[in-house]
Design a protein around this motif. Structure first.
Motif, PDB file in Angstrom:
ATOM      1  N   ASN A  79      -9.237  -1.249  -1.002  1.00  0.00           N
ATOM      2  CA  ASN A  79      -8.277  -0.150  -0.848  1.00  0.00           C
ATOM      3  C   ASN A  79      -9.049   1.124  -0.524  1.00  0.00           C
ATOM      4  OD1 ASN A  79      -6.168   1.722  -1.102  1.00  0.00           O
ATOM      5  ND2 ASN A  79      -6.233   1.728  -3.333  1.00  0.00           N
ATOM      6  N   THR A  80      -8.585   1.869   0.476  1.00  0.00           N
ATOM      7  CA  THR A  80      -9.289   3.097   0.837  1.00  0.00           C
ATOM      8  C   THR A  80      -8.326   4.165   1.356  1.00  0.00           C
ATOM      9  OG1 THR A  80     -11.221   3.957   2.035  1.00  0.00           O
ATOM     10  CG2 THR A  80      -9.786   2.431   3.245  1.00  0.00           C
ATOM     11  N   HIS A  81      -8.836   5.366   1.418  1.00  0.00           N
ATOM     12  CA  HIS A  81      -8.097   6.513   1.975  1.00  0.00           C
ATOM     13  C   HIS A  81      -9.109   7.287   2.812  1.00  0.00           C
ATOM     14  CE1 HIS A  81      -5.577  10.414   1.113  1.00  0.00           C
ATOM     15  NE2 HIS A  81      -5.477   9.995   2.360  1.00  0.00           N
ATOM     16  N   GLY A 124      -4.680   0.613   3.064  1.00  0.00           N
ATOM     17  CA  GLY A 124      -4.665   1.976   2.555  1.00  0.00           C
ATOM     18  C   GLY A 124      -4.168   2.964   3.588  1.00  0.00           C
ATOM     19  N   ASP A 144      -0.614   4.290   7.604  1.00  0.00           N
ATOM     20  CA  ASP A 144      -0.850   3.412   6.453  1.00  0.00           C
ATOM     21  C   ASP A 144      -0.906   1.983   6.997  1.00  0.00           C
ATOM     22  OD1 ASP A 144      -0.428   5.304   3.997  1.00  0.00           O
ATOM     23  OD2 ASP A 144       1.223   5.737   5.371  1.00  0.00           O
ATOM     24  N   GLN A 173      -2.978   5.356  -3.233  1.00  0.00           N
ATOM     25  CA  GLN A 173      -3.894   6.444  -2.884  1.00  0.00           C
ATOM     26  C   GLN A 173      -3.320   7.769  -3.389  1.00  0.00           C
ATOM     27  OE1 GLN A 173      -2.407   4.756   0.096  1.00  0.00           O
ATOM     28  NE2 GLN A 173      -3.680   3.015  -0.497  1.00  0.00           N
ATOM     29  N   ASN A 206      -8.095   6.604  -5.889  1.00  0.00           N
ATOM     30  CA  ASN A 206      -7.307   5.443  -5.468  1.00  0.00           C
ATOM     31  C   ASN A 206      -7.359   4.353  -6.527  1.00  0.00           C
ATOM     32  OD1 ASN A 206      -7.223   6.827  -2.897  1.00  0.00           O
ATOM     33  ND2 ASN A 206      -9.289   6.056  -2.538  1.00  0.00           N
ATOM     34  N   ILE A 266      -6.234  -0.026  -7.475  1.00  0.00           N
ATOM     35  CA  ILE A 266      -5.665  -1.340  -7.188  1.00  0.00           C
ATOM     36  C   ILE A 266      -5.018  -1.829  -8.480  1.00  0.00           C
ATOM     37  CG2 ILE A 266      -6.176  -3.766  -6.652  1.00  0.00           C
ATOM     38  CD1 ILE A 266      -8.504  -2.751  -4.882  1.00  0.00           C
ATOM     39  N   THR A 298       0.855  -1.189   0.000  1.00  0.00           N
ATOM     40  CA  THR A 298       0.000   0.000   0.000  1.00  0.00           C
ATOM     41  C   THR A 298       0.893   1.242   0.000  1.00  0.00           C
ATOM     42  OG1 THR A 298      -1.791   1.223   1.080  1.00  0.00           O
ATOM     43  CG2 THR A 298      -0.305   0.014   2.545  1.00  0.00           C
ATOM     44  N   ALA A 310      -1.887  -1.244  -3.796  1.00  0.00           N
ATOM     45  CA  ALA A 310      -2.985  -0.319  -3.508  1.00  0.00           C
ATOM     46  C   ALA A 310      -2.384   1.080  -3.434  1.00  0.00           C
ATOM     47  CB  ALA A 310      -3.653  -0.695  -2.185  1.00  0.00           C
TER      48      ALA A 310
END
Length: 257
Positions: free
Chosen positions: A126-128, A162, A206, A39, A80, A82, A6, A37
Motif C-alpha cells: 500500500n502506498t501514497h 493506493g 487511486d 491512505q 498509511n 493495511i 483502497t 488499504a
C-alpha cells in the motif's frame, strides 16, 4: 470471493467538514472487504482530536492493522495502513525517495504485508505517491526495485495499490503497468471509474495493480451517498480470485514485459 479496497480517507475529514473515522468504517463495512488499504490517516494529531484513526477504523471493522507513519512530528503521525481480518504479517514499512534539492516535499512511504487468503500468501503493498511527476517516477522505480516488488520474498501473487496521484497517461502509471496489470483494465465490462474528487469524480488516481495469479472479477468505485461525503476520494473495490500458480513462481520483477 475475496475483495480488496483502497481508500484515501483524507484524515477522516468529509466534504461536509465533519471529522468521522466511524463514518469511514461504515463506508468500508458495507462492502465486507478482506483487505483494506488506507491512505492519509492521522494518529495522535492535534488537528484531528488526538485520535488513532488507524486503530479506530480497524476496531470498528474487527480487523488487524499495520500502520506506517510517512511523517512524524513529535508524537503526531500521519501515514498509511493495511487492515485485514485474515492471518497477516508485516514484511516492511519504509519511506520512499523524495526529490534531491526539494526537502520541503511531503515525505512518502509504503508498507508491505503478507496476507493469507484461502491458504495462499498474497503480498500486498500500500502506498501514497507524491504530487510531482519526477518524485512519483522515483518512487515507482523504488517500488519496482529489489527492496519491494523485485525482492525475492515478494513472490506472486502480489497486489500494489493506493493513491498513486498518477493518471493512466502519466509515466509513473505506465511504468507500473509494464510490470503489473491495472485491475480496472482487466475487469469486464471494462469501463474504468474515476475516484477523485468524491462529489464529482473526474480523475483516476487511486489504483489497484495485480500480478499473475490474481484474476480480477469486478471493480467498483464506491459511489454511495455516504462515500461521496466521508472523504474527498471514493474507495476503489476489487473482487478477485487467486489462480493456483504452478511451482515455478517467479519473483515479481518478471511478471511480464
Amino acid at each position: 470471493m475475496p475483495r480488496i479496497l483502497t481508500y484515501n480517507v483524507h484524515r477522516c475529514l468529509g466534504t461536509d467538514g465533519r471529522l468521522s473515522p466511524a463514518r469511514i468504517a461504515d463506508v468500508v463495512a458495507a462492502y465486507e472487504p478482506d483487505v483494506v488499504a488506507l491512505q492519509e490517516l492521522d494518529v495522535g494529531r492535534v488537528r484531528t482530536g488526538g485520535v488513532d484513526q488507524a486503530h479506530a477504523i480497524a476496531q470498528a471493522l474487527g480487523m488487524h492493522v499495520h500502520f506506517h507513519a510517512s511523517m512524524r512530528v513529535l508524537e503526531e503521525q500521519y501515514g498509511n495502513a493495511i487492515l485485514t481480518h485474515r492471518p497477516t504479517k508485516l514484511i516492511k514499512a519504509e519511506p520512499l525517495p523524495g526529490l534531491a534539492g526539494k526537502p520541503g516535499l511531503e515525505p512518502r512511504g509504503a508498507l508491505w504485508a503478507s496476507v493469507n487468503i484461502g491458504g495462499v500468501d498474497v503480498q500486498i503493498i500500500n502506498t501514497h505517491l507524491g504530487l510531482r511527476r519526477h518524485e512519483r517516477l522515483a518512487q515507482v522505480n523504488a517500488l519496482l526495485g529489489p527492496h519491494w516488488l523485485g525482492h525475492p520474498s515478494c513472490r506472486e501473487p502480489a497486489i500494489l495499490l493506493g493513491d498513486l496521484n498518477a493518471t493512466p497517461r502519466s509515466r509513473a502509471y505506465q511504468r507500473l503497468a509494464s510490470h503489473l496489470w491495472d485491475a480496472q483494465a482487466l475487469a469486464r465490462p471494462s469501463k474504468p471509474r474515476a475516484t477523485f474528487p468524491s462529489r464529482l469524480p473526474m480523475l483516476r488516481i487511486d489504483h489497484v495493480f495485480v500480478s499473475r495469479g490474481i484474476a480480477v472479477q469486478r471493480v467498483e468505485a464506491v459511489r454511495t451517498p455516504l462515500a461521496r461525503v466521508a472523504s474527498d476520494h471514493l474507495p476503489l473495490l476489487v473482487e478477485f480470485h487467486i489462480v493456483r500458480a504452478k511451482a515455478h513462481q517467479a519473483s515479481m520483477g518478471h511478471a511480464h514485459g
